[in-house]
Write an enzyme that holds these catalytic residues in place. Structure first.
Site, PDB file in Angstrom:
ATOM      1  N   LYS A 211       0.642  -1.103   0.228  1.00  0.00           N
ATOM      2  CA  LYS A 211      -0.042   0.094   0.053  1.00  0.00           C
ATOM      3  C   LYS A 211       0.942   1.294   0.095  1.00  0.00           C
ATOM      4  CE  LYS A 211      -3.832   2.252   0.772  1.00  0.00           C
ATOM      5  NZ  LYS A 211      -3.506   3.410  -0.400  1.00  0.00           N
TER       6      LYS A 211
ATOM      7  N   LYS B 190       5.151   1.620   8.618  1.00  0.00           N
ATOM      8  CA  LYS B 190       4.087   2.482   9.138  1.00  0.00           C
ATOM      9  C   LYS B 190       2.871   1.713   9.279  1.00  0.00           C
ATOM     10  CE  LYS B 190       4.065   6.485   6.760  1.00  0.00           C
ATOM     11  NZ  LYS B 190       3.685   7.516   5.846  1.00  0.00           N
TER      12      LYS B 190
ATOM     13  N   LYS C  26       5.241   2.054  -3.036  1.00  0.00           N
ATOM     14  CA  LYS C  26       4.939   3.250  -3.478  1.00  0.00           C
ATOM     15  C   LYS C  26       5.533   3.318  -4.969  1.00  0.00           C
ATOM     16  CE  LYS C  26       4.909   7.377  -0.933  1.00  0.00           C
ATOM     17  NZ  LYS C  26       3.881   7.649  -0.031  1.00  0.00           N
TER      18      LYS C  26
ATOM     19  N   SER D 202      -6.979   5.458   4.313  1.00  0.00           N
ATOM     20  CA  SER D 202      -6.924   4.756   3.087  1.00  0.00           C
ATOM     21  C   SER D 202      -7.471   3.307   3.402  1.00  0.00           C
ATOM     22  CB  SER D 202      -5.610   4.816   2.341  1.00  0.00           C
ATOM     23  OG  SER D 202      -5.259   5.765   1.601  1.00  0.00           O
TER      24      SER D 202
ATOM     25  N   THR E 191      -4.279  12.884   6.826  1.00  0.00           N
ATOM     26  CA  THR E 191      -2.906  12.879   7.196  1.00  0.00           C
ATOM     27  C   THR E 191      -2.704  14.209   8.093  1.00  0.00           C
ATOM     28  OG1 THR E 191      -2.184  11.930   4.843  1.00  0.00           O
ATOM     29  CG2 THR E 191      -0.580  13.173   6.354  1.00  0.00           C
TER      30      THR E 191
ATOM     31  N   ASN F 120      -1.577  19.908   0.525  1.00  0.00           N
ATOM     32  CA  ASN F 120      -2.906  19.350   1.391  1.00  0.00           C
ATOM     33  C   ASN F 120      -2.322  19.236   2.783  1.00  0.00           C
ATOM     34  OD1 ASN F 120      -3.806  16.267   2.206  1.00  0.00           O
ATOM     35  ND2 ASN F 120      -5.244  17.453   1.251  1.00  0.00           N
TER      36      ASN F 120
END
Length: 432
Positions: free
Chosen positions: A78, A102, A114, A357, A198, A229
């Site tokens: 992910k 994470k 990624k 997510s 986030t 963001n």
């Protein structure tokens, strides 16, 4: 084998090498078998692709895309997709490794992935950007999917780009596969609260740190580097908690007001002008001045390698909340530790995005969606539990927050390796 933080007397800034160092140190501290580090030090798979795009003038340009899948021992990989001219393989690999840690740290059933494309999206028209987005998915389709690898937005990508990518993947599969990607618009299966996730997670972590340090939020001041963001939402939510945000910077410049910026007005200004620079009533401030500002909280929310042996000595903040991935070099981190700055490391601090997510992925699988308040409450619970796990490790091991975060993350991945039998003849218990 001790970890070296410098090579030939020079500070290491390569994110892949930094990630490897931190993982090795954690494995050594936990007395794990060498095999654990050997598995974690490299990604399972890196795929590089060529993406031809027909430009509006009829000519063709060819862009390089890539995807790193680090480890899938806890579940499908992910991680986000970034469109940036500075994308490179070492960066993408390091980011996938951090995503593995994470997810393990927060307790999510994901590994780390990624992706990125070497491109300046500002130089593309909307049609060209859509063609690039769809082309990226066409080339990577064999190795991605809801049970293999789940992408999401990152630097210079957003919900619209995720929508194009979802549509392309659905066309290739001939059916709806909404759980293939997260961070998409709510109307096509996105989750409420994902855009703020986030930044909201960063603020929850800051609140937890303030509690441990016996600091009252409404008496604190903050500065934020990066006003995209994550940076803008972090600033807005801190402002709502009574924190005085005195300075922000972005790629176009900076804005400083000693009595605190009006963050809502500043966001409106950025939407109209594209930068914080020139905000009415503010003074210009550089990144160097921002790091050295007299404040309580510093939030690096830009790119890697911002807090270095040059900038770290100037930091006066009590708390550094790493909203960006890899914003601190090993030498910069060492200096902050010597100054007794409370650092909330990136793999903990910015994990709110991957957490929501995960919620989106779960909602897609159930075909049932939660209200924003419910999403935010579940996020708060996850963030507080993760922070508590790291802080308890810190107190137990008398370690820094960064070391403790890696101890928890690597320990959980090692425990999964033991459960699956990846490491043989291993009788030692793993505590994480």
């Amino acid at each position: 084998m001790p970890v070296k933080e410098e090579k030939n007397g020079e500070e290491i800034t390569n994110p892949y090498q930094i990630a490897q160092q931190l993982i090795r140190r954690a494995a050594e501290s936990l007395d794990l078998p060498e095999g654990v580090y050997n598995i974690l030090k490299k990604p399972k798979r890196v795929m590089k692709v060529s993406i031809p795009v027909r430009r509006d003038n009829g000519e063709y340009a060819n862009f390089t895309g890539m995807r790193s899948q680090h480890i899938d021992i806890l579940g499908p990989t992910k991680g986000g997709i970034r469109f940036h001219p500075g994308v490179n393989e070492d960066e993408v690999v390091a980011l996938s490794m951090w995503m593995s840690l994470k997810s393990a740290l927060v307790g999510l059933p994901f590994g780390g992935g990624k992706g990125g494309v070497i491109v300046n999206p500002e130089e593309l028209s909307e049609r060209e950007l859509e063609e690039l987005s769809r082309g990226y998915i066409r080339e990577l389709e064999p190795i991605i999917g809801p049970d293999k690898d789940v992408p999401a937005p990152d630097v210079n990508t957003n919900g619209q780009i995720m929508g194009w990518m979802l549509d392309e993947f659905d066309r290739l599969r001939g059916k709806d596969v909404s759980g293939f990607i997260t961070g998409k618009p709510v109307i096509i299966g996105g989750s409420e609260g994902r855009i703020e996730a986030t930044g909201r997670g960063v603020v929850i972590n800051i609140m937890e740190a303030a509690k441990r340090l016996n600091l009252e939020l409404d008496k604190l001041s903050a500065v934020v580097q990066g006003f995209g963001n994550v940076g803008s939402i972090t600033a807005k939510l801190l402002h709502e908690q009574g924190v005085k945000v005195i300075a922000v910077t972005d790629a176009g410049g900076g804005a400083y007001q000693s009595n605190g910026l009006d963050i809502v007005s500043l966001i409106d200004y950025v939407n109209a002008h594209g930068t914080v620079n020139g905000f009415e009533g503010s003074e210009h401030i550089s990144n160097e001045q921002l790091f050295a500002a007299d404040c309580d909280i510093l939030v690096p929310a830009a790119l890697e390698n911002q807090i270095t042996e040059d900038t770290a000595p100037t930091i006066k903040a009590k708390i550094v909340a790493e909203a960006a991935n890899g914003p601190t070099t090993p030498q910069g981190n060492k200096i902050m530790e010597q100054k007794d700055i409370f650092v909330i490391p990136d793999i903990l601090c910015n994990s709110g995005g991957v957490t929501v997510s995960y919620f989106e992925w779960v909602q897609n699988a159930m075909h049932y969606f939660w209200k924003e308040d419910e999403v935010n409450e579940k996020l708060k619970e996850k963030m507080e539990n993760a922070f508590d796990s790291v802080y308890r490790m810190k107190m137990e091991k008398n370690a820094s927050m960064r070391e403790s975060a890696y101890l928890v993350g690597v320990g959980r991945l090692a425990e999964a390796m033991k459960a699956r039998g990846w490491i043989k003849n291993w009788d030692m218990p793993i505590e994480c």
